[in-house]
Scaffold this motif. Structure first.
Motif, PDB file in Angstrom:
ATOM      1  N   VAL A  59       0.819  -1.220   0.000  1.00 38.36           N
ATOM      2  CA  VAL A  59       0.000   0.000   0.000  1.00 38.36           C
ATOM      3  C   VAL A  59       0.850   1.265   0.000  1.00 38.36           C
ATOM      4  CG1 VAL A  59      -1.934  -1.147   1.123  1.00 38.36           C
ATOM      5  CG2 VAL A  59      -0.339   0.161   2.510  1.00 38.36           C
ATOM      6  N   ASN A  60       2.084   1.175   0.474  1.00 37.35           N
ATOM      7  CA  ASN A  60       2.942   2.362   0.462  1.00 37.35           C
ATOM      8  C   ASN A  60       3.397   2.661  -0.965  1.00 37.35           C
ATOM      9  OD1 ASN A  60       4.472   4.535   1.408  1.00 37.35           O
ATOM     10  ND2 ASN A  60       6.271   3.244   1.628  1.00 37.35           N
ATOM     11  N   PHE A  61       3.908   1.653  -1.656  1.00 35.77           N
ATOM     12  CA  PHE A  61       4.269   1.733  -3.073  1.00 35.77           C
ATOM     13  C   PHE A  61       5.133   2.954  -3.386  1.00 35.77           C
ATOM     14  CE2 PHE A  61       3.237   1.439  -7.687  1.00 35.77           C
ATOM     15  CZ  PHE A  61       3.597   0.103  -7.841  1.00 35.77           C
ATOM     16  N   MET A 121      -2.594  -3.479  12.382  1.00 37.82           N
ATOM     17  CA  MET A 121      -1.190  -3.071  12.448  1.00 37.82           C
ATOM     18  C   MET A 121      -0.774  -2.390  11.149  1.00 37.82           C
ATOM     19  SD  MET A 121       1.080  -5.996  14.372  1.00 37.82           S
ATOM     20  CE  MET A 121       0.385  -7.437  13.571  1.00 37.82           C
ATOM     21  N   SER A 122      -1.180  -2.963  10.020  1.00 35.96           N
ATOM     22  CA  SER A 122      -0.857  -2.361   8.725  1.00 35.96           C
ATOM     23  C   SER A 122      -1.484  -0.985   8.601  1.00 35.96           C
ATOM     24  CB  SER A 122      -1.371  -3.237   7.573  1.00 35.96           C
ATOM     25  OG  SER A 122      -0.668  -4.428   7.516  1.00 35.96           O
ATOM     26  N   ALA A 123      -2.708  -0.861   9.063  1.00 31.92           N
ATOM     27  CA  ALA A 123      -3.409   0.421   8.954  1.00 31.92           C
ATOM     28  C   ALA A 123      -2.722   1.488   9.786  1.00 31.92           C
ATOM     29  CB  ALA A 123      -4.866   0.260   9.388  1.00 31.92           C
ATOM     30  N   VAL A 124      -2.282   1.121  10.991  1.00 36.27           N
ATOM     31  CA  VAL A 124      -1.594   2.094  11.845  1.00 36.27           C
ATOM     32  C   VAL A 124      -0.303   2.556  11.180  1.00 36.27           C
ATOM     33  CG1 VAL A 124      -0.362   2.353  14.031  1.00 36.27           C
ATOM     34  CG2 VAL A 124      -2.635   1.315  13.994  1.00 36.27           C
ATOM     35  N   MET A 125       0.451   1.619  10.617  1.00 38.18           N
ATOM     36  CA  MET A 125       1.701   1.999   9.952  1.00 38.18           C
ATOM     37  C   MET A 125       1.431   2.778   8.662  1.00 38.18           C
ATOM     38  SD  MET A 125       4.151  -1.285  10.703  1.00 38.18           S
ATOM     39  CE  MET A 125       2.962  -2.567  10.352  1.00 38.18           C
ATOM     40  N   THR A 126       0.282   2.539   8.035  1.00 39.60           N
ATOM     41  CA  THR A 126      -0.075   3.257   6.813  1.00 39.60           C
ATOM     42  C   THR A 126      -0.273   4.738   7.074  1.00 39.60           C
ATOM     43  OG1 THR A 126      -1.076   1.299   5.810  1.00 39.60           O
ATOM     44  CG2 THR A 126      -1.832   3.415   4.990  1.00 39.60           C
ATOM     45  N   VAL A 127      -0.820   5.096   8.239  1.00 39.14           N
ATOM     46  CA  VAL A 127      -1.061   6.515   8.528  1.00 39.14           C
ATOM     47  C   VAL A 127       0.133   7.180   9.216  1.00 39.14           C
ATOM     48  CG1 VAL A 127      -3.567   6.276   8.602  1.00 39.14           C
ATOM     49  CG2 VAL A 127      -2.259   6.058  10.718  1.00 39.14           C
ATOM     50  N   SER A 128       1.243   6.461   9.309  1.00 41.18           N
ATOM     51  CA  SER A 128       2.454   7.065   9.866  1.00 41.18           C
ATOM     52  C   SER A 128       2.897   8.234   8.991  1.00 41.18           C
ATOM     53  CB  SER A 128       3.573   6.020   9.923  1.00 41.18           C
ATOM     54  OG  SER A 128       4.812   6.637  10.130  1.00 41.18           O
ATOM     55  N   VAL A 182      -7.934   1.248  17.240  1.00 35.95           N
ATOM     56  CA  VAL A 182      -6.510   1.537  17.086  1.00 35.95           C
ATOM     57  C   VAL A 182      -6.265   2.351  15.827  1.00 35.95           C
ATOM     58  CG1 VAL A 182      -4.269   0.461  16.621  1.00 35.95           C
ATOM     59  CG2 VAL A 182      -5.719  -0.436  18.430  1.00 35.95           C
ATOM     60  N   ILE A 183      -6.912   1.973  14.725  1.00 30.54           N
ATOM     61  CA  ILE A 183      -6.753   2.703  13.458  1.00 30.54           C
ATOM     62  C   ILE A 183      -7.243   4.136  13.615  1.00 30.54           C
ATOM     63  CG2 ILE A 183      -7.556   2.858  11.063  1.00 30.54           C
ATOM     64  CD1 ILE A 183      -7.718  -0.269  11.164  1.00 30.54           C
ATOM     65  N   ALA A 184      -8.404   4.310  14.250  1.00 30.83           N
ATOM     66  CA  ALA A 184      -8.965   5.656  14.416  1.00 30.83           C
ATOM     67  C   ALA A 184      -8.052   6.539  15.259  1.00 30.83           C
ATOM     68  CB  ALA A 184     -10.353   5.563  15.051  1.00 30.83           C
ATOM     69  N   VAL A 185      -7.521   5.992  16.353  1.00 28.78           N
ATOM     70  CA  VAL A 185      -6.620   6.771  17.207  1.00 28.78           C
ATOM     71  C   VAL A 185      -5.347   7.137  16.445  1.00 28.78           C
ATOM     72  CG1 VAL A 185      -5.147   6.651  19.260  1.00 28.78           C
ATOM     73  CG2 VAL A 185      -7.525   5.889  19.376  1.00 28.78           C
ATOM     74  N   ALA A 186      -4.784   6.175  15.726  1.00 30.11           N
ATOM     75  CA  ALA A 186      -3.556   6.449  14.973  1.00 30.11           C
ATOM     76  C   ALA A 186      -3.793   7.493  13.890  1.00 30.11           C
ATOM     77  CB  ALA A 186      -3.022   5.160  14.346  1.00 30.11           C
TER      78      ALA A 186
END
Length: 199
Positions: A59-61, A121-128, A182-186
């Protein structure tokens, strides 16, 4: 453009410090995971982490690298660049990630909760948004983000050690709810941090 030697040295020390904290905390987390889980559970957890990493790369690509370049070229457009990059990454997470999640749940029977947490986990790292700090040359923020990433893994390991395997055996509905939280908070924290950069 050349940077003063002191600035290069300081940035180097920030980055090395952040990486050192990240690696040491992740090592501590691996020890806690190994002590708290059976070999089969430890293996399942590592499969979930690997799947999460594969999805993140997909997804980062290269979008974070392009975003860092654009921010470096025009810092006044940081918020617009962040919105574009994070929006594309979240769209890719939905378009590519949800079918991958459905396939994983279908193939990995009995581990629906763990599969959903891996997706989270992927979603949290995606919004980093550490790439924004890289583009702005704010290496202290990059180091902080790197260190915090390792700290988050340790917190998860401690929770797992304290609760036993509770987190790995959550029913899929509870895991989905926890993952969404977790995704919403991140996401909220990331967009708040981007807004702070623009002030």
């Amino acid at each position: 453009m050349s940077l003063p030697a002191g600035s290069v040295r300081r940035n180097f020390l920030f980055l090395v410090s952040g990486e050192a904290v990240n690696k040491l905390t992740r090592f501590a987390a691996a020890l806690l995971f190994a002590r708290a889980l059976t070999p089969a559970e430890f293996g399942d957890l590592n499969v979930a982490i690997a799947l999460s990493g594969i999805l993140l790369v997909a997804v980062n690509f290269g979008l974070s690298d392009l975003g860092a370049r654009d921010v470096a070229l025009d810092p006044t457009r940081t918020a617009a660049t962040a919105g574009r990059v994070l929006g594309l990454r979240l769209a890719a997470l939905t378009v590519a990630g949800l079918p991958a999640l459905a396939l994983t749940v279908a193939v990995w029977s009995g581990q629906e909760g763990l599969a959903l947490l891996a997706y989270a986990m992927s979603a949290v790292m995606t919004v980093s948004a550490d790439w924004i700090a890289r583009g702005l040359g704010a290496m202290s923020r990059v180091a902080l983000a790197t260190g915090v990433g390792g700290g988050v893994v340790v917190v998860g390991a401690v929770l797992l050690a304290v609760t036993g395997v509770f987190l790995l055996t959550l029913p899929w509905v509870a895991a989905a709810g926890l993952g969404a939280l977790v995704i919403a908070v991140a996401a909220a924290f990331t967009f708040w941090a981007v807004w702070q950069w623009e002030r």
